[in-house]
Design a protein around this motif. Structure first.
Motif, short mmCIF file in Angstrom:
data_model
loop_
_atom_site.label_atom_id
_atom_site.label_comp_id
_atom_site.label_asym_id
_atom_site.label_seq_id
_atom_site.Cartn_x
_atom_site.Cartn_y
_atom_site.Cartn_z
N ILE A 59 0.85 -1.19 0.00
CA ILE A 59 0.00 0.00 0.00
C ILE A 59 0.89 1.24 0.00
CG2 ILE A 59 -0.23 -0.10 2.54
CD1 ILE A 59 -2.96 1.17 2.32
N PHE A 77 -7.66 5.92 9.27
CA PHE A 77 -6.60 5.14 9.92
C PHE A 77 -6.36 5.63 11.35
CE2 PHE A 77 -4.39 4.41 5.55
CZ PHE A 77 -5.05 3.20 5.38
N HIS A 81 -9.11 1.98 16.89
CA HIS A 81 -9.80 0.75 16.47
C HIS A 81 -9.02 -0.49 16.87
CE1 HIS A 81 -6.94 1.53 13.10
NE2 HIS A 81 -6.94 0.21 12.95
N HIS A 83 -8.55 -4.88 15.49
CA HIS A 83 -8.86 -5.89 14.47
C HIS A 83 -8.97 -7.24 15.15
CE1 HIS A 83 -7.61 -2.97 11.41
NE2 HIS A 83 -6.55 -2.75 12.17
N GLU A 87 -2.10 -7.58 13.05
CA GLU A 87 -1.80 -6.63 11.97
C GLU A 87 -0.27 -6.62 11.82
OE1 GLU A 87 -4.06 -3.02 11.99
OE2 GLU A 87 -2.39 -1.80 11.33
N ARG A 89 2.81 -5.07 9.58
CA ARG A 89 3.16 -4.04 8.59
C ARG A 89 4.67 -3.95 8.50
NH1 ARG A 89 -1.33 -5.02 7.99
NH2 ARG A 89 -3.16 -3.66 7.94
N PHE A 128 -3.23 4.73 13.24
CA PHE A 128 -2.06 4.96 12.38
C PHE A 128 -2.15 6.33 11.75
CE2 PHE A 128 -0.19 5.14 8.15
CZ PHE A 128 1.11 4.78 8.43
N ALA A 138 4.10 0.59 2.44
CA ALA A 138 4.15 -0.53 3.39
C ALA A 138 3.68 -1.83 2.76
CB ALA A 138 3.29 -0.22 4.61
C1 KMT Z 1 -4.24 0.04 9.53
O1 KMT Z 1 -4.85 -1.03 9.62
O2 KMT Z 1 -4.35 0.91 10.40
C2 KMT Z 1 -3.35 0.24 8.39
O3 KMT Z 1 -3.25 -0.64 7.60
C3 KMT Z 1 -2.62 1.52 8.26
C4 KMT Z 1 -1.94 1.70 6.95
S1 KMT Z 1 -0.53 0.64 6.70
C5 KMT Z 1 0.89 1.59 7.01
#
Ligand code: KMT
Ligand code: NI
Length: 172
Positions: A59, A77, A81, A83, A87, A89, A128, A138
């Motif tokens: 991305i 972002f 939040h 998930h 995650e 990255r 983020f 990323a």
């Molecule tokens: C997220 O889930 O917050 C993201 O994917 C942020 C962008 S990736 C640098």
């Protein structure tokens, strides 16, 4: 990578907001947040294999690549939040900030640049943002289908299975 307590002062989210209070990798580890410096893709491939990640994409978060939706995306972002999956990255270029909630609900700001890789556990509250350079490239790793639906923070998430598992494992 550099991590520190967010200063909570008003001002653009993309500014450093550095309180001057450093947070070390050990403290991040206690929250389930893992950091790796990965100058070689081989290291990423190995980690992906170990943790059962089969897929990945890339991305570009920048006004040049995203056009008119950039500002909106960056705001999304930055909503707090979680998930229901890890995650991962891997920053290929540019830089950005991941903010994660500490045990006492402070924000810890994690500054990432090229070759930095971060793993956020399922159920951790985070957000983020890009920094003042407005550019990050990323790699996002995922096991099967991308499960990146952000669940914005709210009281209903206290009963979320993944949130409860996170609290039990890291905050109790
Ligand atoms: C997220 O889930 O917050 C993201 O994917 C942020 C962008 S990736 C640098
Ligand atoms: Ni996220």
């Amino acid at each position: 990578m550099k991590a520190y307590l967010y200063d909570n002062l008003p001002g653009d989210q993309r500014l450093a907001h550095d309180s001057g209070k450093i947070v070390d990798a050990d403290a991040l580890g206690k929250l389930g947040v893992l950091y790796y410096h990965m100058p070689e893709i081989d290291g990423v491939n190995e980690l992906a294999k170990e943790r059962g990640y089969k897929n990945r994409d890339e991305i570009f978060v920048s006004p040049e690549k995203m056009g008119a939706v950039y500002d909106e995306k960056v705001k999304t972002f930055f909503h707090e939040h979680l998930h229901e999956d890890e995650e991962i990255r891997y920053i290929r270029d540019g830089q950005g900030y991941f903010d994660v909630r500490s045990e006492d609900e402070s924000w810890i700001r994690i500054q990432l640049g090229k070759d930095d890789l971060i793993i956020l556990p399922a159920g951790i509250y985070h957000r983020f943002t890009t920094d003042e350079s407005n550019y990050v490239h990323a790699m996002r790793l995922f096991k099967d289908e991308p499960k990146w639906t952000p669940l914005n923070r709210g009281p209903e998430l206290n009963d979320n299975k993944y949130r409860k598992e996170y609290v039990n494992e890291f905050l109790s």
